[in-house]
Design an enzyme around this catalytic site. Structure first.
Site, PDB file in Angstrom:
ATOM      1  N   CYS A  12      58.448  -5.722 -44.009  1.00 23.86           N
ATOM      2  CA  CYS A  12      58.558  -7.056 -43.431  1.00 23.86           C
ATOM      3  C   CYS A  12      57.910  -8.024 -44.411  1.00 23.86           C
ATOM      4  O   CYS A  12      57.179  -7.623 -45.307  1.00 23.86           O
ATOM      5  CB  CYS A  12      57.786  -7.145 -42.113  1.00 23.86           C
ATOM      6  SG  CYS A  12      58.440  -6.073 -40.832  1.00 23.86           S
ATOM      7  N   GLY A  38      63.140  -7.798 -45.489  1.00 20.97           N
ATOM      8  CA  GLY A  38      63.637  -7.514 -44.146  1.00 20.97           C
ATOM      9  C   GLY A  38      64.789  -8.420 -43.808  1.00 20.97           C
ATOM     10  O   GLY A  38      64.672  -9.644 -43.959  1.00 20.97           O
ATOM     11  N   ASN A 112      53.048  -7.434 -41.197  1.00 21.15           N
ATOM     12  CA  ASN A 112      53.691  -6.556 -42.160  1.00 21.15           C
ATOM     13  C   ASN A 112      52.852  -5.282 -42.222  1.00 21.15           C
ATOM     14  O   ASN A 112      51.683  -5.339 -42.568  1.00 21.15           O
ATOM     15  CB  ASN A 112      53.736  -7.249 -43.533  1.00 21.15           C
ATOM     16  CG  ASN A 112      54.239  -6.344 -44.649  1.00 21.15           C
ATOM     17  OD1 ASN A 112      53.935  -6.575 -45.807  1.00 21.15           O
ATOM     18  ND2 ASN A 112      55.010  -5.318 -44.331  1.00 21.15           N
ATOM     19  N   GLY A 113      53.482  -4.152 -41.879  1.00 18.40           N
ATOM     20  CA  GLY A 113      52.757  -2.875 -41.926  1.00 18.40           C
ATOM     21  C   GLY A 113      53.059  -2.031 -40.709  1.00 18.40           C
ATOM     22  O   GLY A 113      54.041  -2.268 -40.010  1.00 18.40           O
ATOM     23  N   CYS A 252      49.869   0.032 -51.656  1.00 17.94           N
ATOM     24  CA  CYS A 252      51.166   0.734 -51.726  1.00 17.94           C
ATOM     25  C   CYS A 252      51.765   0.619 -53.134  1.00 17.94           C
ATOM     26  O   CYS A 252      52.209  -0.450 -53.545  1.00 17.94           O
ATOM     27  CB  CYS A 252      52.138   0.135 -50.711  1.00 17.94           C
ATOM     28  SG  CYS A 252      53.803   0.797 -50.887  1.00 17.94           S
ATOM     29  N   TYR A 258      59.598  -0.536 -56.269  1.00 19.86           N
ATOM     30  CA  TYR A 258      60.888  -0.940 -55.708  1.00 19.86           C
ATOM     31  C   TYR A 258      60.854  -2.170 -54.815  1.00 19.86           C
ATOM     32  O   TYR A 258      61.694  -3.052 -54.943  1.00 19.86           O
ATOM     33  CB  TYR A 258      61.480   0.250 -54.928  1.00 19.86           C
ATOM     34  CG  TYR A 258      62.683  -0.098 -54.094  1.00 19.86           C
ATOM     35  CD1 TYR A 258      63.870  -0.527 -54.691  1.00 19.86           C
ATOM     36  CD2 TYR A 258      62.650  -0.019 -52.702  1.00 19.86           C
ATOM     37  CE1 TYR A 258      64.988  -0.862 -53.930  1.00 19.86           C
ATOM     38  CE2 TYR A 258      63.759  -0.343 -51.937  1.00 19.86           C
ATOM     39  CZ  TYR A 258      64.923  -0.762 -52.544  1.00 19.86           C
ATOM     40  OH  TYR A 258      66.012  -1.089 -51.796  1.00 19.86           O
ATOM     41  N   CYS A 451      47.912   3.779 -52.868  1.00 17.30           N
ATOM     42  CA  CYS A 451      48.460   4.797 -51.968  1.00 17.30           C
ATOM     43  C   CYS A 451      49.629   5.451 -52.693  1.00 17.30           C
ATOM     44  O   CYS A 451      50.507   4.761 -53.228  1.00 17.30           O
ATOM     45  CB  CYS A 451      48.961   4.174 -50.668  1.00 17.30           C
ATOM     46  SG  CYS A 451      49.799   5.390 -49.608  1.00 17.30           S
ATOM     47  N   CYS A 454      53.597   9.122 -50.282  1.00 18.52           N
ATOM     48  CA  CYS A 454      54.982   9.613 -50.194  1.00 18.52           C
ATOM     49  C   CYS A 454      55.316  10.551 -51.359  1.00 18.52           C
ATOM     50  O   CYS A 454      56.327  11.235 -51.329  1.00 18.52           O
ATOM     51  CB  CYS A 454      55.975   8.459 -50.089  1.00 18.52           C
ATOM     52  SG  CYS A 454      55.705   7.149 -51.257  1.00 18.52           S
TER      53      CYS A 454
HETATM   54 FE1  SF4 Z   1      53.721   2.915 -50.121  1.00 18.95          FE
HETATM   55 FE2  SF4 Z   1      54.481   5.477 -50.219  1.00 18.95          FE
HETATM   56 FE3  SF4 Z   1      51.995   4.813 -49.455  1.00 18.95          FE
HETATM   57 FE4  SF4 Z   1      54.086   4.245 -47.894  1.00 18.95          FE
HETATM   58  S1  SF4 Z   1      53.349   6.296 -48.450  1.00 18.95           S
HETATM   59  S2  SF4 Z   1      52.344   2.913 -48.355  1.00 18.95           S
HETATM   60  S3  SF4 Z   1      55.668   3.758 -49.413  1.00 18.95           S
HETATM   61  S4  SF4 Z   1      52.938   4.509 -51.489  1.00 18.95           S
END
Ligand code: SF4
Length: 477
Positions: A12, A38, A112-113, A252, A258, A451, A454
């Site tokens: 978002c 979004g 957003n989140g 993130c 991306y 982070c 993923c």
């Molecule tokens: Fe970003 Fe991946 Fe962490 Fe989600 S898991 S916040 S997409 S780095």
């Protein structure tokens, strides 16, 4: 038919403006710039100093806010939101800002989140008789504010923020204030800027998920809202409070790979610069002899430029994107192979025929789109197709505001690199290493402020699943 490339979906975008005669219009322009975050619904809540008025609808920003609509949103401060549903049904009910009349007066909120303990909190509230208007995780914050024992609204909001866990960048509006807050781990970006006042008048304050929104409204980027910070803007000025000490950072990293626009600063870093460096690093890590570098438009293009500059192999626009394809399209009755992808991407035969091609993309999610793109390039006459991905294999879902399929649908969770290569039909396949990705976004390959869940399956929060609250250990294999 639904036309979607196999990408993770943006979450978002939020925007806020304080002390400007055309606050709603500036929010509208800001939302335009954030449309990539979004495309399902958008909304603006504006205050004339006495009352908040909200307007929200399904669809794109430009379609929702004609001049007639904006003139119904008078006032000098406003917040806005553009949404892709990551929690709650995709319905107008869940469009934001969410506005309530409560014991604290009128409050509108845009988020957003993802709040990972929202389901647990909601269950508790409902047992005590609370009634929720939406199925969105965001609404829980309004209940927490209303039930806080703190008397002043900023303290009640800080109290609410301390009770939620996960990823959140919020903007809130009341009749006379706006608030901007970021979670203590800093998952999602939130930038703060100023629109210079006219004729010596006071500056207007602006907040946005990405700085590309500032460029459109003439705001200067000042700084990011810090993790754990609550910024209060009102007649008394701009005040910063830390409602929580900052926790180990989890910015993130996929924003840089991306999501974010390359013309934005995200977490204080140029997305364009990071993405180009990913391409250069990819070339250093997985060189291959070829004639052409081709980026998959749009988000693969910057990494492709970086790859070409490092490898010395020329880059060409061998795939052209049609930007005017809507979400749905009527397919011819006689099936055309790879119709959906062909609607969006078309190969330039004259460039690709007889060439050994390095294709650069930013991710492989299920693998189905990559398979079709490789086939398009081969059908256009390429003699070899070498796929290079500007991040590590996506093996685990995101619980922090990004719409990812379940783990079993992520091809890299089920197959190793060689099996993925075989599935997509490329001659070779290589991903950027995690260290290489970190190094592209920082000087230090061990930089722990990002982070990367993923890619690693290691989640920084105690709870991860929004719908069924369960400890992390049961989710991570
Ligand atoms: Fe970003 Fe991946 Fe962490 Fe989600 S898991 S916040 S997409 S780095």
């Amino acid at each position: 038919m639904e036309i979607e490339l196999d990408k993770l979906h943006e979450e978002c975008g939020v925007v806020a403006v304080y002390s400007h005669p055309e606050a709603a219009k500036l929010c509208y322009l800001g939302l335009h710039a954030l449309q990539h975050r979004g495309q399902e619904s958008a909304g603006i809540a504006a205050s004339d100093g006495h009352r908040l008025t909200v307007y929200k609808s399904m669809g794109l920003v430009a379609d929702i806010f004609g001049h007639g609509v904006l003139s119904k949103l008078p006032g000098t401060h406003a917040i806005g939101h553009t949404r892709y549903s990551t929690a709650g049904d995709s319905a107008l009910l869940n469009a934001q800002p969410i506005q309530v009349d409560c014991n604290r007066g009128q409050i509108a909120i845009a988020h957003n989140g993802n709040i990972v303990n929202a389901a647990e909190l909601r269950k508790r509230f409902e047992l005590n008789g609370s009634i929720f208007q939406t199925s969105s995780d965001t609404e829980i914050v309004l209940h927490l504010i209303a039930q806080s024992h703190e008397t002043a609204l900023p303290d009640a909001l800080a109290d609410a923020l301390r009770r939620i866990e996960g990823a959140f960048s919020f903007v809130l509006a009341t009749s006379d204030h706006i608030f901007a807050a970021r979670d203590p781990r800093g998952f999602r970006p939130l930038a703060m800027g100023r629109v210079p006042g006219k004729d010596g008048g006071p500056d207007a304050m602006a907040f946005a998920s990405e700085t590309c929104a500032f460029d459109l409204i003439g705001a200067h980027y000042e700084r990011d809202v810090k993790p754990g910070e609550l910024v209060v803007v009102g007649p008394e000025g701009v005040h910063s409070h830390f409602y929580s000490p900052a926790l180990p950072q989890s910015q993130c990293i996929f924003e840089h790979v991306y999501f974010a626009r390359p013309d934005s600063l995200v977490f204080g870093l140029s997305v364009q610069a990071a993405r180009a460096e990913m391409g250069r690093q990819l070339a250093r890590e997985s060189a291959v002899d070829a004639d052409l570098v081709v980026g998959v438009p749009d988000s693969g293009l910057t990494a492709a430029l970086g790859y070409a500059s490092e490898s010395g192999i020329p880059m060409q626009f061998g795939l052209v994107r049609n930007h005017y394809v809507g979400r749905t399209f009527i397919e011819p009755e006689q099936r055309v192979r790879d119709f959906g992808v062909k609607l969006k991407l078309n190969p330039v035969r004259q460039l690709l025929a007889g060439k050994r091609v390095i294709l650069i993309d930013d991710s492989i999610v299920r693998g189905t789109t990559s398979q079709k793109i490789v086939r398009l390039v081969r059908d256009a006459g390429a003699t070899e197709v070498h796929m290079r991905i500007s991040c590590p294999p996506t093996t685990s879902p995101c619980y922090y505001g990004v719409d990812t399929p379940e783990r079993r649908q992520l091809i890299a969770a089920r197959k190793d690199v060689e099996e993925v290569r075989e599935f997509i039909g490329a001659d070779t396949l290589a991903y950027l290493s995690l260290e290489g990705l970190r190094k592209s976004c920082s000087d230090d390959a061990r930089d722990s402020r990002f982070c990367t869940s993923c890619y690693t399956g290691h989640y920084p929060t105690q709870y991860v699943d929004l719908q069924q609250i369960r400890p992390m250990e049961t989710v991570v294999e």
